[in-house]
Design an enzyme around this catalytic site. Structure first.
Site, mmCIF file in Angstrom:
data_model
loop_
_atom_site.group_PDB
_atom_site.id
_atom_site.type_symbol
_atom_site.label_atom_id
_atom_site.label_comp_id
_atom_site.label_asym_id
_atom_site.label_seq_id
_atom_site.Cartn_x
_atom_site.Cartn_y
_atom_site.Cartn_z
ATOM 1 N N GLY A 11 1.982 2.997 -2.185
ATOM 2 C CA GLY A 11 0.349 3.804 -2.319
ATOM 3 C C GLY A 11 0.232 4.673 -2.992
ATOM 4 O O GLY A 11 -1.244 5.681 -3.395
ATOM 5 N N ARG B 261 -9.894 -1.865 -3.898
ATOM 6 C CA ARG B 261 -9.918 -3.124 -3.161
ATOM 7 C C ARG B 261 -10.905 -4.527 -3.352
ATOM 8 O O ARG B 261 -10.207 -5.220 -3.750
ATOM 9 C CB ARG B 261 -9.299 -3.066 -2.184
ATOM 10 C CG ARG B 261 -7.158 -2.069 -2.397
ATOM 11 C CD ARG B 261 -6.931 -1.798 -0.595
ATOM 12 N NE ARG B 261 -4.968 -1.788 -1.310
ATOM 13 C CZ ARG B 261 -4.684 -1.234 -0.196
ATOM 14 N NH1 ARG B 261 -4.916 -1.256 1.468
ATOM 15 N NH2 ARG B 261 -3.056 -1.811 0.121
HETATM 16 P P1 ADP Z 1 4.507 5.835 -2.119
HETATM 17 O O1 ADP Z 1 3.642 5.465 -1.161
HETATM 18 O O2 ADP Z 1 4.315 6.176 -3.635
HETATM 19 O O3 ADP Z 1 5.447 5.291 -2.384
HETATM 20 P P2 ADP Z 1 5.998 7.186 -0.102
HETATM 21 O O4 ADP Z 1 4.755 7.519 0.280
HETATM 22 O O5 ADP Z 1 7.468 7.206 -0.815
HETATM 23 O O6 ADP Z 1 5.886 7.169 -1.879
HETATM 24 O O7 ADP Z 1 6.287 9.485 -1.039
HETATM 25 C C1 ADP Z 1 5.015 10.079 -0.792
HETATM 26 C C2 ADP Z 1 5.184 11.333 -0.642
HETATM 27 O O8 ADP Z 1 6.013 12.193 -1.184
HETATM 28 C C3 ADP Z 1 3.839 12.170 -1.010
HETATM 29 O O9 ADP Z 1 2.774 12.185 0.289
HETATM 30 C C4 ADP Z 1 4.448 13.356 -1.430
HETATM 31 O O10 ADP Z 1 3.900 14.565 -0.572
HETATM 32 C C5 ADP Z 1 5.653 13.569 -0.145
HETATM 33 N N1 ADP Z 1 6.502 14.385 -1.735
HETATM 34 C C6 ADP Z 1 6.421 14.436 -2.557
HETATM 35 N N2 ADP Z 1 8.210 15.636 -2.876
HETATM 36 C C7 ADP Z 1 7.781 16.488 -1.658
HETATM 37 C C8 ADP Z 1 8.987 17.627 -2.040
HETATM 38 N N3 ADP Z 1 9.898 17.635 -2.642
HETATM 39 N N4 ADP Z 1 8.638 17.479 -0.610
HETATM 40 C C9 ADP Z 1 8.102 17.098 0.611
HETATM 41 N N5 ADP Z 1 7.286 16.055 0.783
HETATM 42 C C10 ADP Z 1 7.030 15.220 -0.466
HETATM 43 MG MG MG Z 2 3.462 6.222 0.969
#
Ligand code: ADP
Ligand code: MG
Length: 391
Positions: free
Chosen positions: A348, A38
């Site tokens: 993120g 950043r």
């Molecule tokens: P982003 O920040 O990219 O928008 P999110 O915050 O929605 O993504 O989700 C990220 C989290 O989802 C990660 O910490 C990951 O560990 C979790 N995650 C992904 N797949 C699974 C799963 N099958 N079971 C539990 N947690 C999951």
């Molecule tokens: Mg997230």
């Protein structure tokens, strides 16, 4: 199209310019910066201002209100990157700070301490916004990561100063807007992450635009359960089953190719070193949970990515933080990195995953703003950008 003025549309020479950056960088327990992405991304605007003889006053938040984290490590890193000393002005209200800024010379750069040292920041308190604005003659917002929040240093100040965007906000908006609203087709979206509830808005908005929508991550299981599958102990939002069914129906109505995982990696515990095996996504035994996409699903996703003109990805498809469940997310990142499609990463954790795999430079755009990119993709207005001068 985005029609906001940028630093190029305003005369900054000899002027005091307040720049809202996003220096909310991750720190380890010793207070060392673990990713300076950043800070690096903010340099283009800062250097432009220096080159154009402005007097530069930087500000940002870091961490949550009440945590009172200092921007000192950022001042240090900035000084190294810019090769000039960037003093940290520790108290926004002190006479000393006022003095330093009153006597600022052209091309000099100072950094105000964490705007979230006071509750007034997030409350968008007009007196605090006025105080920040009093330091400068022009406001530049380049903090894409907080553009979805109307805070004193993002939105409040715009009421008192002519306000334009910096180059990072310009780049973010262009990449996200082109990717979603003017894409090279087919437009393929991958939405994963932990919860359906946090992605309902983006799922609905994307269904109006994409050719193909692929689901991964924990939200898979809300969809699978809604279709009557056996999901064992996988994460599931039981109060969102109807919404999952509606999303599937909307995809059908809109002629969007909707792809759910077919297989997955399961384990009985969410921890590193645990024994894993592969099952069909709708045949998970009790006591086990789905934690990553399986090999058949990876193939399905690969085919769609290879056919895509644009791939937009939001949300990891597994628990990528733990090696045993990182393969699916790593593969998606690799397919995207190696494809000829325009590749855009919002979210993120998705950005952190791409960075972890060292594939950032191979993507067309990795957003610096998790929440902001999500809200942009949802079609929401971002108050920190709305408040800037129109072209
Ligand atoms: P982003 O920040 O990219 O928008 P999110 O915050 O929605 O993504 O989700 C990220 C989290 O989802 C990660 O910490 C990951 O560990 C979790 N995650 C992904 N797949 C699974 C799963 N099958 N079971 C539990 N947690 C999951
Ligand atoms: Mg997230």
């Amino acid at each position: 199209m985005i029609n906001k003025k940028t630093v190029k549309d305003i005369d900054v020479s000899h002027k005091k310019v307040l720049v809202r950056c996003d220096f909310n960088v991750p720190l380890d327990k010793n207070g060392e910066i673990t990713s300076d992405k950043r800070i690096v991304e903010s340099l283009k605007t800062i250097k432009y201002l220096i080159d154009n003889n402005a007097k530069v006053i930087l500000c940002s938040h870091i961490g949550k209100t009440g945590k009172n984290i200092s921007l000192a490590p950022v001042a240090k890193r900035l000084s190294e990157l810019l090769n000039v000393n960037v003093p940290l002005l520790k108290d926004i209200y002190s006479d000393e700070t006022k003095n330093v800024i009153d006597n600022l010379k052209e091309k000099e750069v100072v950094l105000l301490e964490n705007t979230r040292m006071t509750e007034m920041e997030e409350k968008n308190d007009p007196e605090f916004a006025k105080k920040l604005a009093s330091f400068a003659e022009i406001f530049v917002n380049d903090a894409f990561g907080t553009a979805h929040r109307a805070h004193a240093s993002t939105e409040g100040v715009t009421h008192y100063l002519p306000s334009v965007s910096g180059f990072l906000i310009e780049k973010e908006l262009e990449a996200l807007d082109n990717g979603i609203n003017n894409p090279k087709r087919p437009l393929v979206a991958i939405v994963g992450g932990s919860k359906v509830s946090s992605k309902i808005g983006v799922l609905n908005a994307l269904l109006d635009k994409v050719d193909t929508l692929m689901i991964g991550g924990a939200m898979t299981y809300t969809f699978i359960k809604a279709q009557g599958g056996k999901i064992g102990n996988s994460l599931c939002e039981d109060d969102k089953l109807d919404i999952a069914t509606e999303v599937v129906k909307k995809a059908k109505d809109k002629n969007v190719k909707f792809i759910l995982p077919v297989d997955n990696v399961v384990a009985d515990k969410l921890e590193s070193g645990v024994k894993t095996h592969i099952t069909k996504v709708d045949e998970i035994e009790d006591g086990y949970m789905g934690l990553d996409i399986g090999p058949e699903t990876i193939k399905l996703f690969e085919e769609e990515i290879n056919k895509a003109g644009t791939v937009v990805w939001n949300g990891p498809v597994g628990v990528f933080e733990i090696d045993e469940f990182a393969n699916g997310t790593r593969k998606i990142a690799e397919f995207m990195a190696n494809s000829n499609a325009v590749t855009i990463i919002g979210g993120g954790d998705s950005a952190a995953a791409v960075e972890k795999f060292g594939l950032e430079d191979k993507m067309s755009h990795v957003s610096t703003g998790g929440g902001a990119s999500l809200e942009f993709m949802e079609g929401k207005k971002l108050p920190g950008i709305e408040a800037l001068l129109d072209k």
